[in-house]
Structures are given as structure tokens and as C-alpha cells.
Design a protein around this motif. Structure first.
Motif, PDB file in Angstrom:
ATOM      1  N   ALA A 309       0.846  -1.228   0.030  1.00  0.00           N
ATOM      2  CA  ALA A 309      -0.090   0.032   0.202  1.00  0.00           C
ATOM      3  C   ALA A 309       0.886   1.172  -0.059  1.00  0.00           C
ATOM      4  N   LEU A 310       1.806   1.206   0.815  1.00  0.00           N
ATOM      5  CA  LEU A 310       2.635   2.319   0.935  1.00  0.00           C
ATOM      6  C   LEU A 310       3.595   2.879  -0.422  1.00  0.00           C
ATOM      7  N   ARG A 311       3.766   1.318  -1.114  1.00  0.00           N
ATOM      8  CA  ARG A 311       4.357   1.563  -2.704  1.00  0.00           C
ATOM      9  C   ARG A 311       3.471   2.314  -3.500  1.00  0.00           C
ATOM     10  N   ARG A 312       2.056   2.064  -3.321  1.00  0.00           N
ATOM     11  CA  ARG A 312       0.972   2.794  -4.172  1.00  0.00           C
ATOM     12  C   ARG A 312       0.601   3.813  -3.748  1.00  0.00           C
ATOM     13  N   LEU A 313       1.114   4.164  -2.513  1.00  0.00           N
ATOM     14  CA  LEU A 313       0.401   5.321  -1.707  1.00  0.00           C
ATOM     15  C   LEU A 313      -1.116   5.155  -1.556  1.00  0.00           C
ATOM     16  N   LEU A 524       4.513   6.290   8.972  1.00  0.00           N
ATOM     17  CA  LEU A 524       5.097   6.890   7.703  1.00  0.00           C
ATOM     18  C   LEU A 524       3.792   7.213   6.642  1.00  0.00           C
ATOM     19  N   ILE A 525       2.802   6.342   6.868  1.00  0.00           N
ATOM     20  CA  ILE A 525       1.882   6.483   5.881  1.00  0.00           C
ATOM     21  C   ILE A 525       0.856   7.913   5.618  1.00  0.00           C
ATOM     22  N   PRO A 526       0.462   8.192   6.865  1.00  0.00           N
ATOM     23  CA  PRO A 526      -0.285   9.567   6.753  1.00  0.00           C
ATOM     24  C   PRO A 526       0.798  10.823   6.457  1.00  0.00           C
ATOM     25  N   VAL A 527       2.040  10.395   6.919  1.00  0.00           N
ATOM     26  CA  VAL A 527       3.057  11.753   6.650  1.00  0.00           C
ATOM     27  C   VAL A 527       3.186  11.764   5.077  1.00  0.00           C
ATOM     28  N   VAL A 528       3.560  10.756   4.528  1.00  0.00           N
ATOM     29  CA  VAL A 528       3.787  10.685   2.997  1.00  0.00           C
ATOM     30  C   VAL A 528       2.177  11.304   2.211  1.00  0.00           C
ATOM     31  N   VAL A 533       6.943  12.806  -0.549  1.00  0.00           N
ATOM     32  CA  VAL A 533       8.432  12.344   0.122  1.00  0.00           C
ATOM     33  C   VAL A 533       9.281  13.481   0.308  1.00  0.00           C
ATOM     34  N   GLY A 534      10.609  13.303   0.913  1.00  0.00           N
ATOM     35  CA  GLY A 534      11.621  14.131   1.029  1.00  0.00           C
ATOM     36  C   GLY A 534      11.939  14.252   2.554  1.00  0.00           C
ATOM     37  N   ASP A 535      12.863  15.254   2.401  1.00  0.00           N
ATOM     38  CA  ASP A 535      13.594  15.151   3.982  1.00  0.00           C
ATOM     39  C   ASP A 535      12.427  15.615   5.101  1.00  0.00           C
ATOM     40  N   PHE A 536      11.460  16.548   4.672  1.00  0.00           N
ATOM     41  CA  PHE A 536      10.474  16.995   5.590  1.00  0.00           C
ATOM     42  C   PHE A 536       9.501  15.861   6.115  1.00  0.00           C
ATOM     43  N   SER A 537       9.219  15.232   5.139  1.00  0.00           N
ATOM     44  CA  SER A 537       8.387  13.782   5.644  1.00  0.00           C
ATOM     45  C   SER A 537       9.075  13.056   6.509  1.00  0.00           C
ATOM     46  N   ALA A 538      10.472  12.690   6.236  1.00  0.00           N
ATOM     47  CA  ALA A 538      11.160  12.159   7.027  1.00  0.00           C
ATOM     48  C   ALA A 538      11.330  12.469   8.342  1.00  0.00           C
ATOM     49  N   MET A 539      11.293  13.660   8.374  1.00  0.00           N
ATOM     50  CA  MET A 539      11.600  14.445   9.732  1.00  0.00           C
ATOM     51  C   MET A 539      10.298  14.092  10.484  1.00  0.00           C
ATOM     52  N   ILE A 540       9.065  14.394  10.076  1.00  0.00           N
ATOM     53  CA  ILE A 540       8.083  14.336  10.730  1.00  0.00           C
ATOM     54  C   ILE A 540       7.933  12.933  11.417  1.00  0.00           C
ATOM     55  N   ALA A 541       8.138  11.999  10.294  1.00  0.00           N
ATOM     56  CA  ALA A 541       8.055  10.752  10.715  1.00  0.00           C
ATOM     57  C   ALA A 541       8.918  10.166  11.762  1.00  0.00           C
ATOM     58  N   VAL A 542      10.051  10.638  11.791  1.00  0.00           N
ATOM     59  CA  VAL A 542      11.200  10.360  12.979  1.00  0.00           C
ATOM     60  C   VAL A 542      10.609  10.870  14.265  1.00  0.00           C
ATOM     61  N   VAL A 543      10.012  12.079  14.138  1.00  0.00           N
ATOM     62  CA  VAL A 543       9.663  12.850  15.272  1.00  0.00           C
ATOM     63  C   VAL A 543       8.406  12.092  15.834  1.00  0.00           C
ATOM     64  N   ALA A 544       7.300  11.617  14.970  1.00  0.00           N
ATOM     65  CA  ALA A 544       6.177  11.139  15.791  1.00  0.00           C
ATOM     66  C   ALA A 544       6.834   9.860  16.193  1.00  0.00           C
ATOM     67  N   TYR A 545       7.482   9.018  15.627  1.00  0.00           N
ATOM     68  CA  TYR A 545       7.925   7.840  16.041  1.00  0.00           C
ATOM     69  C   TYR A 545       8.837   7.795  17.304  1.00  0.00           C
TER      70      TYR A 545
END
Ligand SMILES: Nc1ncnc2c1ncn2[C@@H]1O[C@H](COP(=O)(O)OP(=O)(O)OP(=O)(O)O)[C@@H](O)[C@H]1O
Ligand SMILES: [Mg+2]
Lengths: 666, 360
Positions: A309-313, A524-528, A533-545
């Protein structure tokens, strides 16, 4: 003259030798910047100097798989036979839970014994929960599994469960054996401790690669990786649990004339049960954490659904499968915790088997009954598809709606942060001379823990440079750095709030306990969906986790400040604000820093996962290695991530210890 | 009594001579904790004071202990916390490997014994009771008591029968299938006692068995122990830091301090002839009437007097006090054959009762 000068210095800095130290450091750093022209190799690590470690590792792996001969058999035969055994276990549990078993009746005839019906499994688990604890637990477990059936996740969930059911006992068994060995032989403990440290900090992806190499793509490889992942905590828990067995109990065992084996299995292991069960619970939780990652090397089930699902968004589908994993995790977690806390109960002798084991008998009866009725009424065997519910449409609509109405706002936040904070910080880190960074960390090591720490930190930093991963490591550091600051900014106030208010404390506890059972991917799912995609999403996901530990430790750190000190401060006429800022926070800081430390660890483990959303750091390096099955590249990049984690961990822990000692808290 | 005359050429002749009365002999036993303890001890020719050891960064938990425990006696080891009692008793069963010395049990040096023989001795001849009970939490009372037999591979029916008898002996009949956490402290220790008796040991080691119990329960358990001992006649090594407990139970007492034994003697010896100030301190608050016997209070006999009544020399003052007050005059003290060897005046008894000037 000189004397006056040095006296002046002593006067200026006398009470703050720290200041002199950091001034020297600053001067050195500036000098290195200036040295860009003179000593270019000190700024950017020259590519000719890179040690081709990753190729060596790859070659070694190739040699191991293709040529290594262990005397009686080759390495390949060895992995093949392990694979055969594991496969057999997996097939058995898969048969029971998912596919059913075909029993040959001679000739062409086959009798298809169906798998456990959904009713039977739910009833069985509910009864188990009841017999372990009470109705409430029974209800919780029942609802969790019913959720899987109703939301159409049953099939995938059973595939996942059948792998867990094999991986968990094997993980427990091997962990136990390793732990016992480490307890018996101190040299063995000394040998595996660094290895366990490394295993717990290397991102999982890194050892997916060699596992893939040895076992090939498929459920066996996935299960093996899961098992290896859950091994370190069980090993540690076992060693610790055995060390915690009261000396008197061990002495009693010896006085009773136990042999070594009797002492271990009849006296020590049973007495160590409570601590061992903590390990068992960890194994279960880690195995569930691995579900999605393992699906990258061939585990089907819920993990595969999320990944796909993540790959297909496809947010709705992904979210549902993700929640299903969480639900499974919650049910198994609560069950195992209840079992861990359960003390043996007195049973009356001389009553019939049925009276002694009413729960077991009831469960067996239900299994037989549902299996038989299942042949006649298909709905009993498999949950009818027409009755499933799906919410995925709702989630898709929600995201679309948010994107339509808030796109501008979200985009503005994102670009603002990117342009003003993220990118400048990234540039700054990338421009730092590697030698200066190494020197700074080493100096910090000397200050905080002495030469050994300093050398260790320097060596770990050097490893990153020498293996040619400096730039990617800096990008990882920048992402983690920003995320940790953000996570602290959000987590600390929540922790402070929870520390000051019991009701908030309880609510926050429940929330963060639940958050901790969520697999990383779910974030990751809602963030994406919202930020692409990109650094910003990565950051949000890391923060949330990685938010959970900082909240937990802040709360705990403030709560553990002795009440007498608070009373003294109140008596001295401090306001609430002053008490918080001048008394509680300074005293709680060492503890809070341990939370920050944990946040960094979690953040790094998330970082590799965020490679899926396109970062250009070590995480991506590991991920690429996985897709290309490039063992050396994956392992070396993975070890680099571990090095960052360990440098941070060693320095922060050292600081925290020193500070706690100064404050008289330890 | 079993006596094994095998082996141990190093055993001095006096040790073999005492063998029919001695259940256990410790000779020059040392236990020093810390790095390179053995070398330090060898270099100092097994002579080192507690302070010298401390200076070398070592702890002399047991220092040059020589003692002999007689068959069938209750031997109490007493001392302050940290004086090395537990370490010493563990050296006696080799739960802790002594740094130097010899421990003879039934004529054999335990410390030279291969592990297999040691396990056999522990399985059949030694029982131990622990301060914090050391019950196995996952086994029932029955399972705990039967455990030492289970380890030996004795079949279930036999071992459970033995265990049931012992459980009854310590007064826990009916609680066989309780788990330890369902029992009170006193009951748990009864299980510990029953369990240590399961192998019918010849020597019974008790390391502060009642220290974790309330005073009332402790008294009850002391009575219980005396009751059992009157039935079983074991050789007992009993550790305590409570002088009252030791005078209730002991035939002889060894007082330890900083790892060394300062004095060994009957309770009365310790009170009347304390070897050091430390021992005197220990015995200062002891109720003397309970300890002193007629023999140590009596005065020389005036030949012309005849006594209306007399008591044996071993009688404790506590026992004869009431008599003598009724008598209003001196009474005689007799030896084993009934011959008068001294007299006791009411004044002497009052002195003891009031703790007046009986000391040297
Ligand atoms: N394993 C060990 N390592 C180092 N020192 C030890 C060890 N065991 C005991 N000691 C030290 O040896 C000394 C004697 O200890 P021991 O336990 O024999 O005293 P004890 O008389 O039984 O005291 P207590 O009444 O508190 O039980 C103490 O100073 C103790 O700290
Ligand atoms: Mg002790």
C-alpha cells in the motif's frame, strides 16, 4: 610579568576551567576552517583513502556461501539444513492457522483438514486470557481478534501470526541458551556484549541483506531475520535474570546436591521466571515490529499489505493493515504480560482431569465443534466476506479533503521550515571538516568519561570517514538532530504537564504505551500522504516515532525529584515557575537526557525506514543495498548508523552519569 | 555414626584421635575476598591481621579459624553483622571455596574432595537452612520439601511420602499444596527446615534461620527447633547475632569478630571468663540467672553446716532462685555423685539477680 599574566588568566577563568577548554576548541575549529586551502584532506575525506571494507565484506560473504567448508559439511549445506527445519515449522503453523493440512489417504485421495476456524481461534484466545487473568482481558483479546475478522484482515493476519508463532519460541529458546552461556562463562559474555550492542543499534535492514543472501527470498529468510532481531534483548534478559537469582537460592541448589544441569534448569531458570518473562514480552513485541520490514525479504501477510500500500500510496489500505498489526501487537502484548505476572495457583489433587483443566477442555471442545460444523456451514470456517467492513474509502477521502483545503498551509509550513531551518543546518553540517568533528567528539569524550571513552568515540567517528560514508552520515546526523530538537520541543512540555498532574499523567501513559506498540511504518503512511516524499516527511515521521521516550523520561525525571527539596523551595517562597525552572528541571535533566538518548536511538532506527520516502542518507544506502542484495554495502552503511548511535549514546550516558553524581542523585 | 578413615595423609594424628567425637574440624581456614588473595596470603605465610588485609585492598571475611564441632552438639557461631559468620559456615560446606586451610568432615578433607564426592556428601549428609528461606517459588510446599530427594532421582511416590512425613513433623500438615508466597514467614521457614531434613543429614547448618522473623515467632521457632533436636539429635551449627537466641540453644558458642574467632566456650564460660572486652561487651546485658549455674556462684563450704536442701552444680540460678528465697538460708551444691562441693547464699543469688558485682 608572566606571573601576572597567568594570574590574570587564572582570575578570569579560574572558576571556569571549562571556558578555557572550549575556547581552545573553538580556536582549533576555526583554524581548521582556515586550513581548507592548506589541508584539504582534513576537511573532506579524500576518496583515495577510503578503505574498501564493503567489498571485502561482500567477497567474504560470497566465499562463505559458495566455498566455505566447515569440515563435516559446507556452509551452504549448513544453511540449507537450517532452512529445511525452519521451513518445516513454518509449514506446520501455516497449515494450522491459515491453509489447512492435506492428509494423504493413500492413492490419489486427500483429506483436507481445514485450518482453525476464526471462531475457534478467537474463543481459544479469549478463554486463555480469562484463565490467565480475568474477563476484561478476555474481552480485550476477543475484540482485537474480532476486529481482524470484521475488517477483512483475517487472512493476512493469520499468515503473519503463523510466522510469529514460530519465530517467537525460537527467539526465546536461542536467547535463553545464549544468555545461559554468557552467565556461565564470563569470557563469552565479554565477547558477545559488544556484538549485542551493535545488533541493537544497527538498523534492521542491514542484516536483512546477509540473511537474504543465506536463505534466499521467502518466509524462511523473513522468519530468521525476525528471530535474529529479537535475540539480543532475550539474551541480555536471561543473563541478567540469572544474575538476579538470590544467592541463597543458588546455594540451596548446591546444598541439595544438584548437578550443573539440575541447578540451571530446576532451580535457577524457574526462579528467574519474572525477569525472563520481561524478555519474552520483548521478543513478542520486537517480532511484531519486524513484521513489515520482514515482508521486504519475503514475509507475506499484514506486513506485505502495508508495504504494498505504501508503494502505491494507498493510504486507506495501508492504514487498515497497519492498524491490524497494532491490534495484533496489543492483544499479544497484554496476553504475555498477564501471563508473566501470573503466579502459580493451587490445584486440588484427586479431582478428574476435566475439573482440573476446565479451560483447556472447553477450548478443545470448541475447536472440535467448530471444525465439524465448518464442513457444513462455511461461515463458521471462514468469516464471510460479505460481512466485512472497510474504512479505507473514508481515509482516502479524508486525505483528499485535507489536501484540497489545507494544501497551501501545509506547503507553506513545509517550505518555511525547509528553507529556513533544515537546509541551512544541513549545509552547515556538511561543511564541517571531518577531522574537526572527530576532534571535538574526542575532546567531549575526555571531558565526560576519560581517555577510554574518548578513544572509543574517535575510533567510531573515524570508521564512518574511513569507509567513505562521511557525507551520508552527516545528512543522517542533520535529520536526526533536527528531529530530536523538534521532538524535545514537543515532548518535554507534555512530560512536564504530565508530571504536574496525575490525571494527565495517567492519560499520557496510556497513549504512549499504545504508541509504542505501533510499528514504525504506520507513522509513515499519513505523513507521506500529507507531505509527499522528502526530508521534511522523513523528519515528521522520525519525530512522531521517537516522541515517546522524551515524554516518558521527562515525566519520570521530574517526578523523582525528592519532595523534601520541593518543600524546601516552596518554603523559601519560590513560585511554581521558579520551582520548575530552578529546582525540578535542573535535577531532572540527567534523566531527561537519557530520554533524549533513547529518542536518538529510536530516531535512527526510523531513519532507515524513511529511506523509503526518499532521503539521501545512510538509510538510503542501506535500503539500496537491500534491493541490490549488496551485502557489504548494506552492512558497512548499517554499522555506520550504529556508530552514530553509539557515539551519541556513550557521550550522553557519560554526561548523565557525571551530572547525577554531582547532584547526588545516584 | 559413620567414620571414614580413608585418605587424607596430611591429616595430623590428633585429628584422627578426635574423630569419634568430632563431627567437623576446621584447621587454619581462611577466606579472603579480593584480587590475588591467595598470593597475598601465601606471601604473608598465612598470618595477616584484618587491618593489613584492608590496607592491601582485601577483605578478611574468615581469618585463621580453628574449631572442632562435636557429634550431637549445638554449636552456635555469633558475631556482629559482617564478622564473617555466613562465610565461615559456607566454607564448612564448601559453598564458598576457602582461600586456605582444611575442613574435615568425618575424617575427610572436604577441600581436597572431587566435585562428585562433594555432591554425594551434600546429597546425603548435610542440610542447610537459610536466613531468607530460599524456597523455590515455582514449587509447592510438597515440591520444595521433596526437592532434595528429586534431585537424587528418587521416585515420586517415595519422595512425596518422606516429604509428607516431614511436613507433618514441622506442623504444616494440610498445606502441602500451598505455594511459598501463600505462607507466613514462620511457616516458610518451617518448610525450609523440613526441606533441609529431607536427606536425613548428619550435620545441620542453620544460617540465621530466625533472624527474618518477628520476636514472638522467633521464640516459637526456637522451641520448635529444640523439640526437633530432642527427637533427632543432629550435629547443629547455628548462626545468629542474637545472644538471647544463642543462650537458649547453644551447647557451645564461638564468638567471631572481623573474621577471626575470639573465644569458644559454653555460655557460662563467656559470661564468667570473657576473653576480651569485645566478648564482655557482647555478654554485658545477658540475664545472668539464665546463664550462670550454681557452680560458678557457690562459695566454699563451711564444714560444720548441714543443708536442708541441695542442688546439682549444673543448675541455673534462674531455676534455684525461688527455692533459695523460700529457704532464707544457704543451700548446698552437689557434684555428680551427690557430694557437697559448695554452698550458695541468698545474698549471692540476689547479686546475680540484680546484676551486682558478680564480675571480676
Ligand atoms: N562475595 C563477596 N565478595 C566480597 N566480600 C564479601 C563477599 N561475601 C562477603 N564479603 C564480606 O565478608 C565479610 C563477612 O561477610 P559475612 O556475610 O560472612 O558476614 P556475616 O557475619 O554473615 O554478617 P551478617 O550478620 O550481616 O549476615 C563482610 O565484610 C562482607 O562484606
Ligand atoms: Mg550472614
Amino acid at each position: 610579568m608572566r606571573a601576572t599574566f597567568s594570574r590574570a588568566i587564572a582570575y578570569a577563568f579560574g572558576r571556569r576551567p571549562e571556558l578555557v577548554f572550549w575556547l581552545v576548541v573553538l580556536a582549533a575549529t576555526v583554524a581548521l576552517f582556515a586550513a581548507d586551502e592548506l589541508l584539504p584532506w582534513a576537511v573532506e575525506y579524500p576518496s583515495e583513502w577510503v578503505i574498501p571494507l564493503r567489498f571485502w565484506v561482500s567477497d567474504f560473504m560470497k566465499w562463505l556461501i559458495n566455498e566455505a567448508d566447515l569440515g563435516l559439511f559446507t556452509f551452504k549445506q549448513f544453511t540449507r539444513s537450517i532452512s529445511w527445519v525452519f521451513n518445516w515449522f513454518l509449514a506446520a503453523s501455516f497449515g494450522v492457522l491459515s491453509e489447512g493440512v492435506k492428509i494423504p489417504l493413500g492413492g490419489e485421495a486427500l483429506f483436507h483438514l481445514p485450518s482453525l476456524s476464526w471462531i475457534a481461534l478467537i474463543a481459544m484466545l479469549a478463554i486463555m486470557a480469562y484463565s490467565i487473568r480475568d474477563w476484561a482481558l478476555s474481552l480485550l483479546v476477543g475484540i482485537c481478534f474480532l476486529y481482524l475478522a470484521i475488517f477483512g484482515q483475517w487472512g493476512s493476519a493469520m499468515v503473519t501470526l503463523s510466522s510469529i508463532v514460530v519465530a517467537v519460541p525460537l527467539g526465546i529458546l536461542f536467547g535463553l541458551l545464549l544468555g545461559i552461556l554468557a552467565y556461565r562463562h564470563p569470557w563469552f559474555e565479554r565477547a558477545i556484549t559488544p556484538l549485542l550492542d551493535l545488533m541493537q543499534t544497527v538498523p534492521v535492514f542491514a542484516y536483512l541483506v546477509p540473511v537474504l543472501f543465506m536463505f534466499g527470498f521467502g518466509p524462511v529468510a523473513a522468519m530468521t531475520a525476525t528471530m535474529i532481531y529479537s535475540l539480543p534483548p532475550m539474551t541480555r534478559c536471561t543473563t541478567m535474570a540469572l544474575q538476579l537469582v538470590p544467592t541463597e537460592i543458588v546455594e540451596f541448589g548446591n546444598m541439595a546436591g544438584c548437578s550443573h544441569r539440575q541447578l540451571m534448569w530446576k532451580v535457577m531458570v524457574p526462579s528467574a521466571r519474572p525477569t525472563l518473562m520481561v524478555g519474552v514480552n520483548q521478543v513478542i513485541m520486537l517480532s511484531l515490529n519486524m513484521v513489515i520490514i520482514a515482508s521486504m525479504i519475503g514475509a507475506g501477510g499484514l506486513g506485505f499489505d502495508v508495504l504494498h500500500a505504501l508503494r502505491r500510496l494507498a493510504i486507506g489500505v495501508g492504514l487498515e493493515a497497519g492498524v491490524a498489526i497494532t491490534v495484533l501487537a496489543i492483544a499479544l502484548d497484554r496476553l504475555s504480560q498477564a501471563y508473566a505476572g501470573k503466579a502459580p495457583v493451587r490445584v486440588k489433587k484427586k479431582v478428574s482431569f476435566v475439573r482440573r483443566h476446565p479451560h483447556l477442555v472447553a477450548a478443545l471442545a470448541i475447536i472440535v465443534a467448530t471444525t465439524v460444523t465448518g464442513f457444513l456451514v462455511p461461515a463458521v470456517a471462514d468469516y464471510p466476506e460479505s460481512l466485512t467492513v472497510t474504512t479505507s474509502g473514508f481515509w482516502e477521502k479524508l486525505v483528499t479533503w485535507i489536501n484540497i483545503h489545507f494544501f497551501d498551509t501545509l506547503d507553506a509550513i513545509k517550505s518555511g521550515l525547509l528553507l529556513n531551518v533544515l537546509i541551512p543546518f544541513k549545509r552547515f553540517l556538511l561543511s564541517l571538516p571531518w577531522l574537526a568533528v572527530m576532534g571535538l567528539l574526542a575532546l567531549a569524550g575526555v571531558r565526560l568519561g576519560g581517555w577510554r571513552l574518548s578513544l572509543g568515540v574517535a575510533a567510531m567517528t573515524a570508521f564512518v570517514a574511513v569507509t567513505g560514508n562521511w557525507e551520508k552520515a552527516m545528512i543522517s546526523t542533520y535529520l536526526i538532530g533536527v528531529s530530536v530538537v523538534l521532538a524535545s520541543g514537543i515532548g518535554m512540555p507534555i512530560g512536564i504537564w504530565a508530571a504536574g498532574n496525575d490525571r494527565v499523567h495517567r492519560a499520557v501513559q496510556v497513549i504512549i504505551d499504545t504508541l509504542q506498540t505501533l510499528p514504525a511504518f504506520v507513522y509513515l503512511i499519513p505523513v507521506v500522504m500529507l507531505f509527499r516524499v522528502g526530508d521534511f516527511s522523513a523528519m515528521i515521521a522520525v519525530v512522531a516515532y521517537s516522541l515517546v521516550p522524551i515524554i516518558r523520561y521527562t515525566d519520570h525525571g521530574i517526578r523523582q525529584v525528592p519532595p523534601s527539596i520541593i518543600e524546601a523551595a516552596t518554603a523559601a517562597g519560590c513560585t511554581h515557575r521558579q520551582i520548575l525552572l530552578k529546582v525540578q528541571m535542573p535535577l531532572a535533566l540527567p534523566e531527561i537526557m537519557l530520554g533524549v538518548n533513547q529518542t536518538i536511538m529510536l530516531g535512527l532506527s526510523m531513519l532507515v525506514i524513511t529511506a523509503l520516502v526518499g532521503t539521501r542518507d545512510l538509510g538510503q544506502e542501506v535500503y539500496i543495498a537491500l534491493t541490490k542484495a549488496d551485502t557489504g554495502r548494506g552492512i558497512v552503511a548499517g554499522v555506520c548508523v550504529a556508530m552514530i548511535a553509539m557515539v551519541a549514546d556513550r557521550l550522553i550516558s557519560a554526561w548523565s552519569t557525571v551530572r547525577k553524581k554531582q547532584l547526588g542523585l545516584s | 555414626m559413620v567414620s571414614l578413615k580413608s585418605g587424607s595423609t596430611s591429616e595430623p594424628t590428633d585429628a584422627s584421635a578426635q574423630m569419634n567425637t568430632a563431627a567437623m574440624i576446621c584447621k587454619g581456614v581462611w577466606k579472603v575476598f579480593g584480587p590475588n588473595a591467595e598470593r597475598f596470603l601465601a606471601e604473608h605465610d598465612s598470618k595477616a591481621s584484618y587491618e593489613e588485609l584492608i590496607a592491601a585492598g582485601l577483605i578478611g571475611a574468615v581469618r585463621d579459624v580453628n574449631l572442632e564441632i562435636r557429634q550431637g552438639e549445638i554449636f552456635v557461631i555469633m558475631g556482629l553483622s559482617g564478622s564473617g559468620k555466613s562465610t565461615l559456615v559456607r566454607c564448612m560446606s564448601r559453598l564458598i571455596e576457602p582461600t586456605a586451610g582444611e575442613v574435615f568432615f568425618e575424617g575427610q578433607d572436604l577441600l581436597k574432595m572431587p566435585e562428585k564426592d562433594l555432591i554425594e556428601i551434600r546429597r546425603h549428609k548435610m542440610g542447610m537452612v537459610f536466613q531468607h528461606f530460599a524456597l523455590l517459588p515455582h514449587l509447592t510446599v510438597l515440591g520444595n520439601v521433596a526437592f532434595p530427594l528429586e534431585v537424587q532421582g528418587i521416585d515420586r511416590a517415595t519422595r512425596e511420602q518422606t516429604a509428607c512425613e516431614l511436613i507433618e513433623l514441622v506442623g504444616l500438615k494440610g498445606r502441602e499444596d500451598y505455594y511459598p508466597r501463600e505462607l507466613s514467614g514462620g511457616q516458610q521457614q518451617r518448610v525450609g527446615i523440613a526441606r533441609s531434613l529431607a536427606v536425613k543429614p548428619e550435620i545441620w547448618l542453620l544460617d540465621e534461620p530466625f533472624s527474618a522473623l518477628d520476636p514472638l515467632i522467633r521464640r516459637e521457632m526456637q522451641d520448635e527447633l529444640m523439640r526437633l533436636q530432642n527427637m533427632l539429635h543432629k550435629t547443629i551449627v547455628f548462626i545468629t547475632h542474637d545472644f538471647y537466641e544463642s543462650i537458649r540453644l547453644a551447647d557451645r558458642i564461638a564468638i567471631m569478630n572481623n573474621g577471626g574467632i575470639i573465644q569458644i566456650g559454653t555460655p557460662e564460660d563467656l559470661v564468667t571468663n570473657p576473653a576480651t572486652d569485645h566478648v564482655a561487651d557482647f555478654t554485658r546485658d545477658i540475664p545472668r540467672p539464665k546463664v550462670l549455674s550454681a557452680r560458678s556462684v557457690m562459695a566454699p563450704v563451711d564444714d560444720r553446716l548441714t543443708f536442708t536442701s541441695s542442688v546439682p552444680a549444673e543448675t541455673k540460678i534462674e531455676v534455684l532462685a525461688a527455692d533459695i528465697v523460700d529457704q532464707k538460708g544457704p543451700i548446698g551444691v552437689t557434684d555428680g555423685e551427690g557430694k557437697i562441693i559448695g554452698q550458695i547464699t541468698p545474698e549471692a543469688v540476689f547479686d546475680v539477680l540484680l546484676h551486682r558485682g558478680t564480675k571480676e
